[in-house]
Every structure is written in C-alpha cells, then in structure tokens.
Enzyme design. Structure first.
Site, PDB file in Angstrom:
ATOM      1  N   HIS A  81      42.747  75.146 -50.373  1.00  0.00           N
ATOM      2  CA  HIS A  81      43.785  76.150 -50.627  1.00  0.00           C
ATOM      3  C   HIS A  81      43.331  77.547 -50.202  1.00  0.00           C
ATOM      4  O   HIS A  81      44.139  78.369 -49.778  1.00  0.00           O
ATOM      5  CB  HIS A  81      44.183  76.137 -52.107  1.00  0.00           C
ATOM      6  CG  HIS A  81      44.651  74.797 -52.572  1.00  0.00           C
ATOM      7  ND1 HIS A  81      45.772  74.188 -52.060  1.00  0.00           N
ATOM      8  CD2 HIS A  81      44.122  73.925 -53.466  1.00  0.00           C
ATOM      9  CE1 HIS A  81      45.927  73.008 -52.630  1.00  0.00           C
ATOM     10  NE2 HIS A  81      44.941  72.818 -53.491  1.00  0.00           N
TER      11      HIS A  81
ATOM     12  N   CYS B 210      63.737  91.308 -62.342  1.00  0.00           N
ATOM     13  CA  CYS B 210      65.022  91.945 -62.032  1.00  0.00           C
ATOM     14  C   CYS B 210      66.107  90.930 -62.371  1.00  0.00           C
ATOM     15  O   CYS B 210      65.867  90.030 -63.186  1.00  0.00           O
ATOM     16  CB  CYS B 210      65.079  92.448 -60.589  1.00  0.00           C
ATOM     17  SG  CYS B 210      65.009  91.197 -59.302  1.00  0.00           S
TER      18      CYS B 210
ATOM     19  N   THR C 138      67.566  88.529 -60.543  1.00  0.00           N
ATOM     20  CA  THR C 138      67.227  87.199 -60.031  1.00  0.00           C
ATOM     21  C   THR C 138      65.732  86.998 -59.802  1.00  0.00           C
ATOM     22  O   THR C 138      65.294  85.873 -59.593  1.00  0.00           O
ATOM     23  CB  THR C 138      67.917  86.970 -58.673  1.00  0.00           C
ATOM     24  OG1 THR C 138      67.479  88.015 -57.784  1.00  0.00           O
ATOM     25  CG2 THR C 138      69.435  86.994 -58.804  1.00  0.00           C
TER      26      THR C 138
ATOM     27  N   ASP D 212      63.710  96.242 -63.239  1.00  0.00           N
ATOM     28  CA  ASP D 212      64.784  97.220 -63.063  1.00  0.00           C
ATOM     29  C   ASP D 212      65.626  97.224 -64.346  1.00  0.00           C
ATOM     30  O   ASP D 212      65.213  96.648 -65.369  1.00  0.00           O
ATOM     31  CB  ASP D 212      65.607  96.929 -61.795  1.00  0.00           C
ATOM     32  CG  ASP D 212      66.412  95.646 -61.882  1.00  0.00           C
ATOM     33  OD1 ASP D 212      66.303  94.930 -62.915  1.00  0.00           O
ATOM     34  OD2 ASP D 212      67.154  95.342 -60.928  1.00  0.00           O
TER      35      ASP D 212
ATOM     36  N   HIS E  73      47.296  76.739 -56.274  1.00  0.00           N
ATOM     37  CA  HIS E  73      47.260  76.470 -54.832  1.00  0.00           C
ATOM     38  C   HIS E  73      47.428  77.720 -53.973  1.00  0.00           C
ATOM     39  O   HIS E  73      46.902  77.768 -52.863  1.00  0.00           O
ATOM     40  CB  HIS E  73      48.369  75.472 -54.449  1.00  0.00           C
ATOM     41  CG  HIS E  73      48.106  74.086 -54.936  1.00  0.00           C
ATOM     42  ND1 HIS E  73      48.842  72.997 -54.530  1.00  0.00           N
ATOM     43  CD2 HIS E  73      47.172  73.597 -55.818  1.00  0.00           C
ATOM     44  CE1 HIS E  73      48.370  71.905 -55.121  1.00  0.00           C
ATOM     45  NE2 HIS E  73      47.376  72.240 -55.917  1.00  0.00           N
TER      46      HIS E  73
HETATM   47  C1  RB5 Z   1      70.846  94.596 -59.633  1.00  0.00           C
HETATM   48  O1  RB5 Z   1      72.228  94.551 -59.684  1.00  0.00           O
HETATM   49  C2  RB5 Z   1      70.319  93.319 -58.980  1.00  0.00           C
HETATM   50  O2  RB5 Z   1      70.671  93.305 -57.629  1.00  0.00           O
HETATM   51  C3  RB5 Z   1      68.814  93.216 -59.144  1.00  0.00           C
HETATM   52  O3  RB5 Z   1      68.520  93.177 -60.498  1.00  0.00           O
HETATM   53  C4  RB5 Z   1      68.165  91.980 -58.562  1.00  0.00           C
HETATM   54  O4  RB5 Z   1      68.802  90.815 -58.984  1.00  0.00           O
HETATM   55  C5  RB5 Z   1      67.958  92.013 -57.093  1.00  0.00           C
HETATM   56  O5  RB5 Z   1      67.398  91.097 -56.485  1.00  0.00           O
END
Ligand code: RB5
Length: 149
Positions: free
Chosen positions: A134, A66, A68, A9, A99
């Site tokens: 596995h 993204c 996280t 993203d 695995h």
């Molecule tokens: C965008 O603000 C953020 O929510 C996205 O990049 C991601 O971390 C979502 O899981």
C-alpha cells in the site's frame, strides 16, 4: 491519531459540534478551525485551514463536514500531501486508513446521522496504515502530485 483538526461549513456545524465532543470524550485533542455557527459560509475556507494544519504537522489528521462531504473533501485534496476520503459508512473509513493512509476524513451532515457518524469517525481513528504494497501505491499518488516539478 491523538490530535485532530475539525472543519465544517454552516450545514455541517451542528454535527461538527457533536462529533468534536465525542472525540474529546475519547481523549482526542481537537482543534476547531470553524465554522463556528450556522451562518451561511463557504466550505473551501475551512477545508483549507484543516488541510494546512495537517501539512504543517500541527495535527495528526483532520475531520471535515459539509452537507455531503463532497465539496469540502474535493478542496482538501487540492493540497499536495493530503489524502482526504469522503465516506458514509465505517468499512470504507477503516480501509481508507489501512490501505490509503488517509489523513483527512470527510462526511455529510445531510447524508449520515449522528450515531453513524460516530461509528465512521471511530473506525477511521482506530485503524492504522498497513504500509507494504500500500505504501508503493501511496508513493505513486505522491509522484502524480509532483509530476510537473
Ligand atoms: C451547501 O449548501 C452545500 O453545498 C455544502 O454543504 C456541501 O454539501 C458541498 O459539497
């Protein structure tokens, strides 16, 4: 894996560009499924494009980024046949291939820096699925996906 689809993203865009170049330098063929800028967008669209490319056999695997790695991996894991891992260190990345036969790797641009991200991706790509016991467990995951059919 010789051919990898990329998705991100707006938050993952800059790191995606850097990791994409890193893999090209390694001789990996890459297909960029977007996003293509830092303009605000929504990660499910790109996670879906990469997951579908893996399912269709267009690529051997996918990399998703993204903020996280969480939202984009959750989305990818909604596709039957996709085993996406979100991780922020190389050990889990390697073991997820050996695995769990993961076919998509996700991480967060707000969690890992560039050099760590390269290590994670390299560990994931260099590892191969070990099969055996596995495979039995991966088959059990697939059975859960198909339990209502
Ligand atoms: C965008 O603000 C953020 O929510 C996205 O990049 C991601 O971390 C979502 O899981």
């Amino acid at each position: 894996m010789k051919k990898i689809a990329f998705g991100c993203d707006h938050v993952g865009f800059i790191l995606k560009e850097e990791i994409l170049a890193h893999l090209q330098a390694r001789g990996v063929e890459v297909i960029d499924k977007g996003a293509w800028s830092v303009d605000r967008t929504d990660y499910p669209r790109y996670a879906s494009a990469v997951a579908q490319a893996v399912i269709d056999g267009e690529v051997d695997g996918g990399v998703l980024i993204c903020g996280t790695g969480v939202g984009i991996s959750i989305t990818a894991n909604k596709f039957p046949g996709i085993r996406a891992v979100v991780c922020s260190e190389p050990y889990s990345a390697r073991l997820s291939r050996q695995h769990n036969d993961t076919n998509i790797l996700a991480f967060g641009s707000r969690v890992v820096g560039l050099e760590l991200a390269k290590m994670i991706v390299d560990s994931w790509l260099d590892a191969t699925f070990e099969g055996g016991r596995h495979q039995t467990r991966v088959d059990a995951i697939a059975a859960i996906e198909h339990r209502d059919q």
